[in-house]
Design a protein around this motif. Sequence first.
Motif, PDB file in Angstrom:
ATOM      1  N   ILE A  68      -7.184   9.498  18.083  1.00  0.00           N
ATOM      2  CA  ILE A  68      -7.216  10.053  16.824  1.00  0.00           C
ATOM      3  C   ILE A  68      -8.862  10.480  16.589  1.00  0.00           C
ATOM      4  CG2 ILE A  68      -7.031   9.689  14.183  1.00  0.00           C
ATOM      5  CD1 ILE A  68      -4.416   9.959  15.851  1.00  0.00           C
ATOM      6  N   LEU A  69      -9.727   9.749  17.017  1.00  0.00           N
ATOM      7  CA  LEU A  69     -11.258   9.983  16.858  1.00  0.00           C
ATOM      8  C   LEU A  69     -11.509  11.262  17.644  1.00  0.00           C
ATOM      9  CD1 LEU A  69     -13.348   6.881  16.952  1.00  0.00           C
ATOM     10  CD2 LEU A  69     -13.416   8.724  15.608  1.00  0.00           C
ATOM     11  N   ALA A  70     -10.838  11.308  18.862  1.00  0.00           N
ATOM     12  CA  ALA A  70     -11.186  12.670  19.488  1.00  0.00           C
ATOM     13  C   ALA A  70     -10.662  14.087  18.745  1.00  0.00           C
ATOM     14  CB  ALA A  70     -10.382  12.687  20.757  1.00  0.00           C
ATOM     15  N   LEU A  71      -9.616  13.831  17.893  1.00  0.00           N
ATOM     16  CA  LEU A  71      -9.222  14.951  17.234  1.00  0.00           C
ATOM     17  C   LEU A  71     -10.226  15.020  15.798  1.00  0.00           C
ATOM     18  CD1 LEU A  71      -5.475  14.065  17.255  1.00  0.00           C
ATOM     19  CD2 LEU A  71      -6.459  16.360  17.107  1.00  0.00           C
ATOM     20  N   LYS A  72     -10.602  13.975  15.248  1.00  0.00           N
ATOM     21  CA  LYS A  72     -11.601  14.109  14.389  1.00  0.00           C
ATOM     22  C   LYS A  72     -12.782  14.959  14.661  1.00  0.00           C
ATOM     23  CE  LYS A  72      -9.894  10.013  11.643  1.00  0.00           C
ATOM     24  NZ  LYS A  72     -10.129   8.733  10.994  1.00  0.00           N
TER      25      LYS A  72
ATOM     26  N   ASP B 158     -16.477  19.170  14.463  1.00  0.00           N
ATOM     27  CA  ASP B 158     -17.386  19.902  15.351  1.00  0.00           C
ATOM     28  C   ASP B 158     -17.124  21.631  14.844  1.00  0.00           C
ATOM     29  OD1 ASP B 158     -19.363  20.682  17.427  1.00  0.00           O
ATOM     30  OD2 ASP B 158     -17.695  21.578  18.342  1.00  0.00           O
ATOM     31  N   GLN B 159     -15.647  21.873  14.849  1.00  0.00           N
ATOM     32  CA  GLN B 159     -15.367  23.384  14.472  1.00  0.00           C
ATOM     33  C   GLN B 159     -15.990  23.738  13.130  1.00  0.00           C
ATOM     34  OE1 GLN B 159     -13.711  25.430  16.648  1.00  0.00           O
ATOM     35  NE2 GLN B 159     -14.189  23.802  17.911  1.00  0.00           N
ATOM     36  N   GLU B 160     -15.869  22.761  12.084  1.00  0.00           N
ATOM     37  CA  GLU B 160     -16.506  22.850  10.873  1.00  0.00           C
ATOM     38  C   GLU B 160     -17.903  23.118  10.937  1.00  0.00           C
ATOM     39  OE1 GLU B 160     -14.814  23.224   7.758  1.00  0.00           O
ATOM     40  OE2 GLU B 160     -13.177  23.312   9.158  1.00  0.00           O
ATOM     41  N   THR B 161     -18.558  22.845  11.711  1.00  0.00           N
ATOM     42  CA  THR B 161     -20.069  22.992  11.685  1.00  0.00           C
ATOM     43  C   THR B 161     -20.332  24.328  12.302  1.00  0.00           C
ATOM     44  OG1 THR B 161     -20.503  22.174  14.115  1.00  0.00           O
ATOM     45  CG2 THR B 161     -20.541  20.410  12.169  1.00  0.00           C
ATOM     46  N   LYS B 162     -19.377  24.876  12.988  1.00  0.00           N
ATOM     47  CA  LYS B 162     -19.505  26.348  13.498  1.00  0.00           C
ATOM     48  C   LYS B 162     -19.198  27.574  12.686  1.00  0.00           C
ATOM     49  CE  LYS B 162     -19.311  24.034  18.200  1.00  0.00           C
ATOM     50  NZ  LYS B 162     -18.321  24.000  19.367  1.00  0.00           N
ATOM     51  N   ARG B 163     -18.613  26.947  11.465  1.00  0.00           N
ATOM     52  CA  ARG B 163     -17.982  28.466  10.799  1.00  0.00           C
ATOM     53  C   ARG B 163     -19.369  28.964  10.112  1.00  0.00           C
ATOM     54  NH1 ARG B 163     -14.193  25.484   6.243  1.00  0.00           N
ATOM     55  NH2 ARG B 163     -14.330  27.920   5.562  1.00  0.00           N
TER      56      ARG B 163
ATOM     57  N   LEU C 221     -24.046  21.007   6.871  1.00  0.00           N
ATOM     58  CA  LEU C 221     -24.923  19.927   7.078  1.00  0.00           C
ATOM     59  C   LEU C 221     -24.112  18.727   6.862  1.00  0.00           C
ATOM     60  CD1 LEU C 221     -28.224  21.214   5.270  1.00  0.00           C
ATOM     61  CD2 LEU C 221     -27.853  20.932   7.612  1.00  0.00           C
ATOM     62  N   SER C 222     -23.001  18.812   5.670  1.00  0.00           N
ATOM     63  CA  SER C 222     -22.287  17.701   5.413  1.00  0.00           C
ATOM     64  C   SER C 222     -21.327  17.338   6.556  1.00  0.00           C
ATOM     65  CB  SER C 222     -21.443  18.082   4.147  1.00  0.00           C
ATOM     66  OG  SER C 222     -20.712  17.029   4.000  1.00  0.00           O
ATOM     67  N   CYS C 223     -20.819  18.743   7.253  1.00  0.00           N
ATOM     68  CA  CYS C 223     -20.165  18.254   8.410  1.00  0.00           C
ATOM     69  C   CYS C 223     -20.764  17.741   9.537  1.00  0.00           C
ATOM     70  CB  CYS C 223     -18.976  19.468   8.583  1.00  0.00           C
ATOM     71  SG  CYS C 223     -18.029  19.938   7.274  1.00  0.00           S
ATOM     72  N   GLN C 224     -22.006  18.169   9.586  1.00  0.00           N
ATOM     73  CA  GLN C 224     -22.663  17.774  10.961  1.00  0.00           C
ATOM     74  C   GLN C 224     -23.124  16.190  10.902  1.00  0.00           C
ATOM     75  OE1 GLN C 224     -23.746  19.593  13.940  1.00  0.00           O
ATOM     76  NE2 GLN C 224     -24.179  17.200  14.369  1.00  0.00           N
TER      77      GLN C 224
ATOM     78  N   LYS D 124     -21.158  14.069   9.070  1.00  0.00           N
ATOM     79  CA  LYS D 124     -19.952  13.413   9.435  1.00  0.00           C
ATOM     80  C   LYS D 124     -19.749  13.105  10.767  1.00  0.00           C
ATOM     81  CE  LYS D 124     -17.782  14.538   5.011  1.00  0.00           C
ATOM     82  NZ  LYS D 124     -17.016  15.392   4.168  1.00  0.00           N
ATOM     83  N   LEU D 125     -19.888  14.420  11.613  1.00  0.00           N
ATOM     84  CA  LEU D 125     -19.908  14.516  13.058  1.00  0.00           C
ATOM     85  C   LEU D 125     -20.642  13.319  13.653  1.00  0.00           C
ATOM     86  CD1 LEU D 125     -18.620  15.679  15.495  1.00  0.00           C
ATOM     87  CD2 LEU D 125     -20.386  17.461  15.471  1.00  0.00           C
ATOM     88  N   ASP D 126     -21.749  13.200  13.248  1.00  0.00           N
ATOM     89  CA  ASP D 126     -22.733  12.358  14.036  1.00  0.00           C
ATOM     90  C   ASP D 126     -22.158  10.817  13.902  1.00  0.00           C
ATOM     91  OD1 ASP D 126     -24.414  14.402  14.417  1.00  0.00           O
ATOM     92  OD2 ASP D 126     -25.907  13.956  12.812  1.00  0.00           O
TER      93      ASP D 126
END
Length: 201
Positions: A121-125, A130-135, A144-147, A149-151
């Motif tokens: 599930i973590l792999a999916l998240k 990561d896709q959100e950071t590339k929008r 920045l918020s998604c990055q 969270k990704l970290d």
Amino acid sequence: MISAIANNIFQRVLEDYHRYDDIDHPMENPFDNQSLEHLLYLKCWIDTMQWHMEDVVRNPHILPQEGLNWKRRIDKQNQVRTDTVEYIDSYYLHQYRDVQTKEHARINTESPAWAIDRLSILALKIYHMDQETKRTDVERAHILSCQSKLDILLEQRKDLSQSIDELLSDIASGDKYMKVYKQMKMYNDPSLNPVLYKKTP
């Protein structure tokens, strides 16, 4: 280390799935069907399909009957997910069947397969964050918020991976032991769900 193998397989699943991005696209598992790798690939494919089903059913414009059909499909998929986790635990029970458990051995709060379930599930998240950071259609604040969270998700995967490897090492050495409880889900069982067994003809 099993976590590295699992994480690599999960990444491959996500790349394979998103090549088509179709819930109904047939899975093409590249691993021998008697192997742990086969189960890991299957597990993440199931999770990936369910992830996207959950997205679809949350469409605010979905028709009620279509939403109900998706919800029932998600329920069935969740049972398949649970069954696959139990297959993975069966693999480990067999692998460590001859280990002599030490007198001081402890039991873990969850089995290896349920920890691996969390890793999938973590792999999916991680993939989707990561896709959100590339929008390119959102404000910088969203990126920045998604990055951020990704970290956190990446750190969480590192910690969980280490914990899984340590758990399996402890089981192999006899310092911990496996005790697996089957998931006794009641809502899909017509003999246990009162809405189903009290249903009038």
